[in-house]
Design a protein around this motif. Structure first.
Motif, PDB file in Angstrom:
ATOM      1  N   LYS A   1       0.824  -1.224   0.000  1.00 14.29           N
ATOM      2  CA  LYS A   1       0.000   0.000   0.000  1.00 14.29           C
ATOM      3  C   LYS A   1       0.855   1.271   0.000  1.00 14.29           C
ATOM      4  CE  LYS A   1      -4.033  -2.203   0.813  1.00 14.29           C
ATOM      5  NZ  LYS A   1      -3.750  -3.514   0.328  1.00 14.29           N
ATOM      6  N   VAL A   2       2.039   1.178  -0.608  1.00 18.94           N
ATOM      7  CA  VAL A   2       2.901   2.343  -0.778  1.00 18.94           C
ATOM      8  C   VAL A   2       2.613   2.897  -2.170  1.00 18.94           C
ATOM      9  CG1 VAL A   2       5.280   3.157  -0.913  1.00 18.94           C
ATOM     10  CG2 VAL A   2       4.652   1.430   0.770  1.00 18.94           C
ATOM     11  N   GLU A   3       2.202   4.157  -2.203  1.00 20.86           N
ATOM     12  CA  GLU A   3       1.813   4.775  -3.464  1.00 20.86           C
ATOM     13  C   GLU A   3       2.759   5.917  -3.815  1.00 20.86           C
ATOM     14  OE1 GLU A   3      -2.083   6.158  -2.654  1.00 20.86           O
ATOM     15  OE2 GLU A   3      -2.951   4.163  -2.556  1.00 20.86           O
ATOM     16  N   GLU A   4       2.912   6.121  -5.101  1.00 19.85           N
ATOM     17  CA  GLU A   4       3.723   7.234  -5.581  1.00 19.85           C
ATOM     18  C   GLU A   4       2.927   8.527  -5.418  1.00 19.85           C
ATOM     19  OE1 GLU A   4       5.470   8.713  -9.829  1.00 19.85           O
ATOM     20  OE2 GLU A   4       5.440   6.565  -9.427  1.00 19.85           O
ATOM     21  N   ILE A   5       3.586   9.580  -4.961  1.00 20.68           N
ATOM     22  CA  ILE A   5       2.934  10.882  -4.840  1.00 20.68           C
ATOM     23  C   ILE A   5       2.887  11.508  -6.227  1.00 20.68           C
ATOM     24  CG2 ILE A   5       3.133  13.212  -3.889  1.00 20.68           C
ATOM     25  CD1 ILE A   5       4.487  11.975  -1.451  1.00 20.68           C
ATOM     26  N   PRO A   6       1.702  11.900  -6.680  1.00 21.57           N
ATOM     27  CA  PRO A   6       1.622  12.494  -8.014  1.00 21.57           C
ATOM     28  C   PRO A   6       2.351  13.837  -8.060  1.00 21.57           C
ATOM     29  CG  PRO A   6      -0.531  12.503  -6.950  1.00 21.57           C
ATOM     30  CD  PRO A   6       0.400  11.808  -6.035  1.00 21.57           C
TER      31      PRO A   6
ATOM     32  N   TYR B   1       6.851   9.142  -2.145  1.00 22.89           N
ATOM     33  CA  TYR B   1       5.965   8.024  -1.865  1.00 22.89           C
ATOM     34  C   TYR B   1       5.249   8.255  -0.543  1.00 22.89           C
ATOM     35  CZ  TYR B   1       8.466   5.528  -5.529  1.00 22.89           C
ATOM     36  OH  TYR B   1       9.000   5.156  -6.735  1.00 22.89           O
ATOM     37  N   MET B   2       4.046   7.680  -0.452  1.00 21.70           N
ATOM     38  CA  MET B   2       3.296   7.750   0.798  1.00 21.70           C
ATOM     39  C   MET B   2       2.650   6.403   1.088  1.00 21.70           C
ATOM     40  SD  MET B   2       0.154  10.256  -0.423  1.00 21.70           S
ATOM     41  CE  MET B   2      -0.173  10.714   1.228  1.00 21.70           C
ATOM     42  N   HIS B   3       2.423   6.154   2.373  1.00 18.50           N
ATOM     43  CA  HIS B   3       1.752   4.936   2.833  1.00 18.50           C
ATOM     44  C   HIS B   3       0.519   5.374   3.603  1.00 18.50           C
ATOM     45  CE1 HIS B   3       1.080   1.638   5.804  1.00 18.50           C
ATOM     46  NE2 HIS B   3       1.192   0.925   4.704  1.00 18.50           N
TER      47      HIS B   3
ATOM     48  N   ILE C   1       6.060   9.082   3.191  1.00 17.97           N
ATOM     49  CA  ILE C   1       7.307   8.385   3.508  1.00 17.97           C
ATOM     50  C   ILE C   1       8.486   9.235   3.044  1.00 17.97           C
ATOM     51  CG2 ILE C   1       8.709   6.347   3.046  1.00 17.97           C
ATOM     52  CD1 ILE C   1       6.110   4.801   2.599  1.00 17.97           C
ATOM     53  N   ARG C   2       8.374   9.713   1.800  1.00 18.83           N
ATOM     54  CA  ARG C   2       9.412  10.581   1.242  1.00 18.83           C
ATOM     55  C   ARG C   2       8.728  11.587   0.325  1.00 18.83           C
ATOM     56  NH1 ARG C   2      13.813   7.878  -2.498  1.00 18.83           N
ATOM     57  NH2 ARG C   2      12.175   8.065  -4.040  1.00 18.83           N
ATOM     58  N   HIS C   3       9.035  12.868   0.531  1.00 21.95           N
ATOM     59  CA  HIS C   3       8.466  13.922  -0.294  1.00 21.95           C
ATOM     60  C   HIS C   3       9.070  13.876  -1.705  1.00 21.95           C
ATOM     61  CE1 HIS C   3       7.597  15.423   3.745  1.00 21.95           C
ATOM     62  NE2 HIS C   3       6.631  16.134   3.194  1.00 21.95           N
ATOM     63  N   SER C   4       8.282  14.281  -2.684  1.00 23.92           N
ATOM     64  CA  SER C   4       8.796  14.398  -4.054  1.00 23.92           C
ATOM     65  C   SER C   4       9.725  15.598  -4.113  1.00 23.92           C
ATOM     66  CB  SER C   4       7.643  14.611  -5.039  1.00 23.92           C
ATOM     67  OG  SER C   4       6.784  13.520  -5.045  1.00 23.92           O
ATOM     68  N   MET C   5      10.916  15.401  -4.671  1.00 29.09           N
ATOM     69  CA  MET C   5      11.844  16.521  -4.835  1.00 29.09           C
ATOM     70  C   MET C   5      11.551  17.134  -6.208  1.00 29.09           C
ATOM     71  SD  MET C   5      15.381  15.412  -2.917  1.00 29.09           S
ATOM     72  CE  MET C   5      16.220  15.245  -4.398  1.00 29.09           C
ATOM     73  N   VAL C   6      11.195  18.418  -6.210  1.00 30.66           N
ATOM     74  CA  VAL C   6      10.769  19.070  -7.449  1.00 30.66           C
ATOM     75  C   VAL C   6      11.456  20.413  -7.644  1.00 30.66           C
ATOM     76  CG1 VAL C   6       8.499  17.947  -7.431  1.00 30.66           C
ATOM     77  CG2 VAL C   6       8.777  20.150  -6.311  1.00 30.66           C
ATOM     78  N   ARG C   7      11.438  20.859  -8.887  1.00 30.59           N
ATOM     79  CA  ARG C   7      11.886  22.210  -9.235  1.00 30.59           C
ATOM     80  C   ARG C   7      10.608  23.000  -9.485  1.00 30.59           C
ATOM     81  NH1 ARG C   7      15.279  21.442 -13.732  1.00 30.59           N
ATOM     82  NH2 ARG C   7      16.910  21.006 -12.246  1.00 30.59           N
TER      83      ARG C   7
END
Length: 180
Positions: A123-128, A164-166, A171-177
């Protein structure tokens, strides 16, 4: 002087050894005179029993919630350890078209799919985080800023690392520009 009712021998021994605690007000109940109102004693005992039962039920429910929270925390910690491996497999798969027919590449792609499937099963999903969408500080971590007329203010220009989030926790924030 009212005559005191004799306690049962069993209770007398338990009180003396300390196995049966006598709280404030209970000594009067245990040493009640013979003329004591049995209805009052019954109501007090029933009240104590009901309160103890409710306290136990609350303890049981709280224990279940704590156990579930500990399980979820353990799941997140394990998934966090796997995320760098998934990232490395995705980087390994970013090769030119001429390498895609290579059996080594196909093996890497198979392992990457298995890791991705394992995360989905947990149930670990990618953060859009799609370029052009709005930046959300609760889900994204802005590590760079760029001026680009193709994007509006405070929009994601580029995704540097997937997040990713559970369930409801990141769990880990998306690193973005971020643009503009």
């Amino acid at each position: 002087m009212p005559k005191k009712k004799k306690r049962h021998k069993y209770f007398e021994e338990k009180v003396e050894t300390g196995e049966l605690p006598v709280e404030e007000g209970e000594a009067e109940i245990l040493d009640a005179p013979e003329e004591a109102d049995h209805e009052t004693l019954y109501k007090e005992t029933l009240d104590r029993y009901t309160r103890a039962l409710a306290e136990f039920d609350n303890f049981r429910k709280r224990s279940i919630k704590e156990k579930a929270a500990q399980y979820d925390d353990g799941m997140r910690a394990a998934a966090e350890k796997l995320l760098p491996i998934v990232d490395n497999f995705e980087r390994a798969m970013q090769v030119g078209d001429e390498m895609r027919e290579n059996t080594f590449y196909q093996g890497i792609a198979l392992i990457a799919r298995q890791f991705t499937q394992a995360l989905q099963d947990l149930k670990v999903e990618e953060i859009p985080a799609v370029p052009g969408t709005d930046f959300d500080p609760n889900l994204h971590n802005a590590v760079a800023h760029t001026e680009d007329e193709n994007f509006g203010a405070n929009q994601i220009a580029d995704v540097l690392q997937k997040g990713y989030m559970h369930k409801d926790k990141v769990i880990r924030h998306s690193m973005v520009r971020v643009a503009n």
